[in-house]
Write a protein that holds these residues in place. Structure first.
Motif, mmCIF file in Angstrom:
data_model
loop_
_atom_site.group_PDB
_atom_site.id
_atom_site.type_symbol
_atom_site.label_atom_id
_atom_site.label_comp_id
_atom_site.label_asym_id
_atom_site.label_seq_id
_atom_site.Cartn_x
_atom_site.Cartn_y
_atom_site.Cartn_z
ATOM 1 N N VAL A 131 40.679 20.672 -2.726
ATOM 2 C CA VAL A 131 41.013 21.570 -1.615
ATOM 3 C C VAL A 131 42.525 21.770 -1.546
ATOM 4 N N GLY A 157 36.981 26.649 6.228
ATOM 5 C CA GLY A 157 37.492 25.414 6.813
ATOM 6 C C GLY A 157 36.509 24.817 7.812
ATOM 7 N N TYR A 217 37.967 28.528 -3.090
ATOM 8 C CA TYR A 217 38.111 27.887 -1.783
ATOM 9 C C TYR A 217 36.852 28.116 -0.938
ATOM 10 N N ARG A 253 40.262 30.682 5.072
ATOM 11 C CA ARG A 253 40.587 29.341 5.577
ATOM 12 C C ARG A 253 39.858 29.067 6.886
ATOM 13 N N VAL A 269 40.821 32.279 -3.925
ATOM 14 C CA VAL A 269 40.144 32.384 -2.625
ATOM 15 C C VAL A 269 38.647 32.127 -2.795
ATOM 16 N N LEU A 319 44.609 25.286 -1.904
ATOM 17 C CA LEU A 319 45.549 25.769 -0.882
ATOM 18 C C LEU A 319 46.907 26.075 -1.502
ATOM 19 N N VAL A 358 43.284 35.297 2.881
ATOM 20 C CA VAL A 358 43.462 33.840 2.840
ATOM 21 C C VAL A 358 43.232 33.237 4.225
ATOM 22 N N ALA A 359 43.809 33.834 5.249
ATOM 23 C CA ALA A 359 43.648 33.301 6.604
ATOM 24 C C ALA A 359 42.183 33.347 7.039
ATOM 25 N N SER A 408 35.061 36.946 5.480
ATOM 26 C CA SER A 408 35.812 36.819 4.225
ATOM 27 C C SER A 408 35.450 37.931 3.251
#
Length: 126
Positions: free
Chosen positions: A45, A82, A20, A78, A17, A49, A74-75, A111
């Motif tokens: 990326v 993202g 990411y 993202r 994470v 994922l 994670v959500a 996060s």
């Protein structure tokens, strides 16, 4: 599963994470705007994922009490990173050493909060 193994696995899940969340910086600091660089970054990326999905599945199997908080982390990552990656792709490549210091960090408050909650649950599960 032994405590040391669980701790290492949890750390690896959190690392995926974190990597990411660093991707907006990697994209923003790309050396050039070429198809090769774009492919390398998008491959990275995609790999991250997949790693996060692997850890989500593993936690659903082996540490169900941790699976929910990790999925939330994670959500959240993202959603946060993202959007930041989309903005980073819209910026031109940085061409100077001084430009590498972006000055203002990408916000990660949601996060960071989700990670803190996940770590709490992971500690209890050790």
């Amino acid at each position: 599963m032994r405590r040391e193994h669980r701790a290492k696995t949890f750390a690896e899940a959190l690392t995926a994470v974190e990597e990411y969340l660093e991707m907006p910086y990697r994209i923003r600091r790309r050396p050039e705007s070429s198809s090769v660089v774009r492919q390398q970054l998008t491959d990275e990326v995609s790999s991250l994922l997949a790693r996060m999905a692997f850890h989500q599945a593993w936690l659903q199997i082996e540490a169900t009490t941790v699976a929910g908080p990790y999925a939330t982390l994670v959500a959240t990552a993202r959603a946060e990173a993202g959007a930041q990656m989309s903005l980073a792709w819209q910026q031109p490549p940085i061409g100077t050493d001084s430009g590498m210091n972006l000055g203002i960090p990408y916000p990660r408050d949601r996060s960071n909060a989700a990670r803190a909650r996940c770590i709490e649950v992971m500690r209890r599960h050790l």
